[in-house]
Scaffold this motif. Structure first.
Motif, PDB file in Angstrom:
ATOM      1  N   ASP A 178      35.256  54.900  67.248  1.00  0.00           N
ATOM      2  CA  ASP A 178      36.687  55.083  67.490  1.00  0.00           C
ATOM      3  C   ASP A 178      37.403  55.685  66.283  1.00  0.00           C
ATOM      4  N   LYS A 179      36.730  55.640  65.117  1.00  0.00           N
ATOM      5  CA  LYS A 179      37.315  56.209  63.902  1.00  0.00           C
ATOM      6  C   LYS A 179      36.717  57.571  63.546  1.00  0.00           C
ATOM      7  N   TRP A 180      35.470  57.776  63.931  1.00  0.00           N
ATOM      8  CA  TRP A 180      34.785  59.025  63.594  1.00  0.00           C
ATOM      9  C   TRP A 180      35.189  60.117  64.579  1.00  0.00           C
ATOM     10  N   ARG A 181      35.756  61.189  64.051  1.00  0.00           N
ATOM     11  CA  ARG A 181      36.215  62.301  64.867  1.00  0.00           C
ATOM     12  C   ARG A 181      35.520  63.587  64.433  1.00  0.00           C
ATOM     13  N   PRO A 182      34.288  63.811  64.921  1.00  0.00           N
ATOM     14  CA  PRO A 182      33.527  64.992  64.515  1.00  0.00           C
ATOM     15  C   PRO A 182      34.126  66.275  65.084  1.00  0.00           C
ATOM     16  N   LEU A 183      33.892  67.358  64.384  1.00  0.00           N
ATOM     17  CA  LEU A 183      34.265  68.675  64.872  1.00  0.00           C
ATOM     18  C   LEU A 183      33.153  69.157  65.794  1.00  0.00           C
ATOM     19  N   LEU A 184      33.514  69.587  66.991  1.00  0.00           N
ATOM     20  CA  LEU A 184      32.538  70.028  67.987  1.00  0.00           C
ATOM     21  C   LEU A 184      32.719  71.510  68.293  1.00  0.00           C
ATOM     22  N   MET A 185      31.644  72.142  68.724  1.00  0.00           N
ATOM     23  CA  MET A 185      31.727  73.529  69.181  1.00  0.00           C
ATOM     24  C   MET A 185      31.187  73.622  70.591  1.00  0.00           C
ATOM     25  N   SER A 186      31.976  74.244  71.467  1.00  0.00           N
ATOM     26  CA  SER A 186      31.572  74.461  72.846  1.00  0.00           C
ATOM     27  C   SER A 186      31.872  75.908  73.209  1.00  0.00           C
ATOM     28  N   PHE A 187      30.819  76.656  73.516  1.00  0.00           N
ATOM     29  CA  PHE A 187      30.963  78.067  73.853  1.00  0.00           C
ATOM     30  C   PHE A 187      31.815  78.820  72.825  1.00  0.00           C
ATOM     31  N   GLN A 188      31.474  78.630  71.550  1.00  0.00           N
ATOM     32  CA  GLN A 188      32.047  79.338  70.408  1.00  0.00           C
ATOM     33  C   GLN A 188      33.474  78.906  70.056  1.00  0.00           C
ATOM     34  N   HIS A 189      33.979  77.851  70.679  1.00  0.00           N
ATOM     35  CA  HIS A 189      35.329  77.365  70.375  1.00  0.00           C
ATOM     36  C   HIS A 189      35.255  75.956  69.793  1.00  0.00           C
ATOM     37  N   PHE A 190      36.242  75.614  68.952  1.00  0.00           N
ATOM     38  CA  PHE A 190      36.279  74.310  68.298  1.00  0.00           C
ATOM     39  C   PHE A 190      36.997  73.278  69.169  1.00  0.00           C
ATOM     40  N   TYR A 191      36.430  72.070  69.195  1.00  0.00           N
ATOM     41  CA  TYR A 191      37.035  70.961  69.922  1.00  0.00           C
ATOM     42  C   TYR A 191      36.838  69.673  69.126  1.00  0.00           C
ATOM     43  N   GLY A 192      37.548  68.633  69.527  1.00  0.00           N
ATOM     44  CA  GLY A 192      37.359  67.307  68.955  1.00  0.00           C
ATOM     45  C   GLY A 192      37.160  66.307  70.074  1.00  0.00           C
ATOM     46  N   LEU A 193      36.845  65.074  69.700  1.00  0.00           N
ATOM     47  CA  LEU A 193      36.654  64.027  70.700  1.00  0.00           C
ATOM     48  C   LEU A 193      37.993  63.478  71.171  1.00  0.00           C
ATOM     49  N   GLY A 194      38.050  63.089  72.427  1.00  0.00           N
ATOM     50  CA  GLY A 194      39.198  62.369  72.939  1.00  0.00           C
ATOM     51  C   GLY A 194      38.929  60.875  72.849  1.00  0.00           C
ATOM     52  N   PRO A 195      39.799  60.054  73.414  1.00  0.00           N
ATOM     53  CA  PRO A 195      39.565  58.598  73.388  1.00  0.00           C
ATOM     54  C   PRO A 195      38.379  58.222  74.252  1.00  0.00           C
ATOM     55  N   ARG A 196      37.847  57.030  74.030  1.00  0.00           N
ATOM     56  CA  ARG A 196      36.738  56.520  74.830  1.00  0.00           C
ATOM     57  C   ARG A 196      37.153  56.469  76.296  1.00  0.00           C
ATOM     58  N   VAL A 197      36.272  56.944  77.167  1.00  0.00           N
ATOM     59  CA  VAL A 197      36.654  57.049  78.574  1.00  0.00           C
ATOM     60  C   VAL A 197      36.167  55.893  79.433  1.00  0.00           C
TER      61      VAL A 197
END
Length: 236
Positions: A178-197
């Motif tokens: 819940d504290k770790w917010r890694p940088l993600l890449m999806s199809f060459q674009h940057f994203y982050g994590l949302g809240p636990r689903v």
């Protein structure tokens, strides 16, 4: 309904990693990538066989996997379209890459000494994984048009450094998702994590049951190779 689709890439989303390696002259290379997955204290990465990072890994057998959080996206993006190779490989020339030797300076990041390997860690990254090459494997070896162009490398983690602000309260060896917010890449674009689903049944299994023998083995890793020039001259 589903539709038949032929996307040029199948990058459905993975963490961004900044890999630090040592160049042949002792200087440091820092490269962003996102073709990676973990099993226990092993990581498997996929790289172009001609990249400077790959050549450094094959020669030295050492690296640091630095995991940036979402707030470091600007620094990561400044490293886009740069390579430590000189001249720039033909494939990267077509994509607009340029040679850049001072990557820490370009990204505005700070090198710091590692404990078991020669390449430095990235101070600003909340997670830093010192690693050595355990095995290599060619990708697409059955196809003569692909053979020799791509490699997967199995890395054995020797030391894990985690910023204390993302640890689970009361646990020195557990990251709080819940504290770790890694940088993600999806199809060459940057994203982050949302809240636990949703609550996870799998999460009921104690993490300790996944502990690998590599954890104990890593405790014996204390001897980095000769420091790179950045350590001799002072971190820039």
């Amino acid at each position: 309904m589903h539709q038949r689709c032929e996307p040029a890439i199948l990058y459905f989303g993975t963490p961004v990693v900044l890999i630090s390696t040592t160049n042949e002259d002792g200087t440091v290379n820092l490269a962003p990538m996102s073709s990676i997955f973990w099993l226990g204290w092993r990581a498997v990465i996929g790289l172009s066989a001609t990249s400077q990072t790959t050549q450094n890994l094959l020669r030295m057998g050492q690296c640091v996997l630095n995991l940036p959080s979402v707030d470091l996206v600007g620094a990561v993006n400044r490293l886009a379209l740069t390579t430590g190779s000189d001249p720039v490989p033909v494939g990267k020339q077509q994509k607009g890459y340029r040679t850049e030797r001072e990557k820490f300076e370009l990204a505005g990041l700070t090198p710091m000494a590692s404990e078991t390997v020669a390449p430095p860690r990235v101070l600003e990254c909340p997670v830093q994984l010192e690693a050595v090459v355990a095995a290599t494997h060619g990708i697409g070896e059955e196809d003569p048009t692909v053979r020799g162009r791509l490699l997967s490398l199995e890395l054995r983690i020797q030391r894990v450094h985690v910023e204390e602000s993302i640890l689970l309260v009361g646990h020195s060896n557990r990251v709080d998702p819940d504290k770790w917010r890694p940088l993600l890449m999806s199809f060459q674009h940057f994203y982050g994590l949302g809240p636990r689903v949703h609550e996870s049944t799998l999460a009921q299994i104690p993490e300790a049951l996944y502990r690998s023998p590599d954890v104990d083995r890593a405790r014996q890793s204390t001897d980095p190779q000769k420091p790179g020039l950045w350590q001799q001259a002072g971190a820039r």
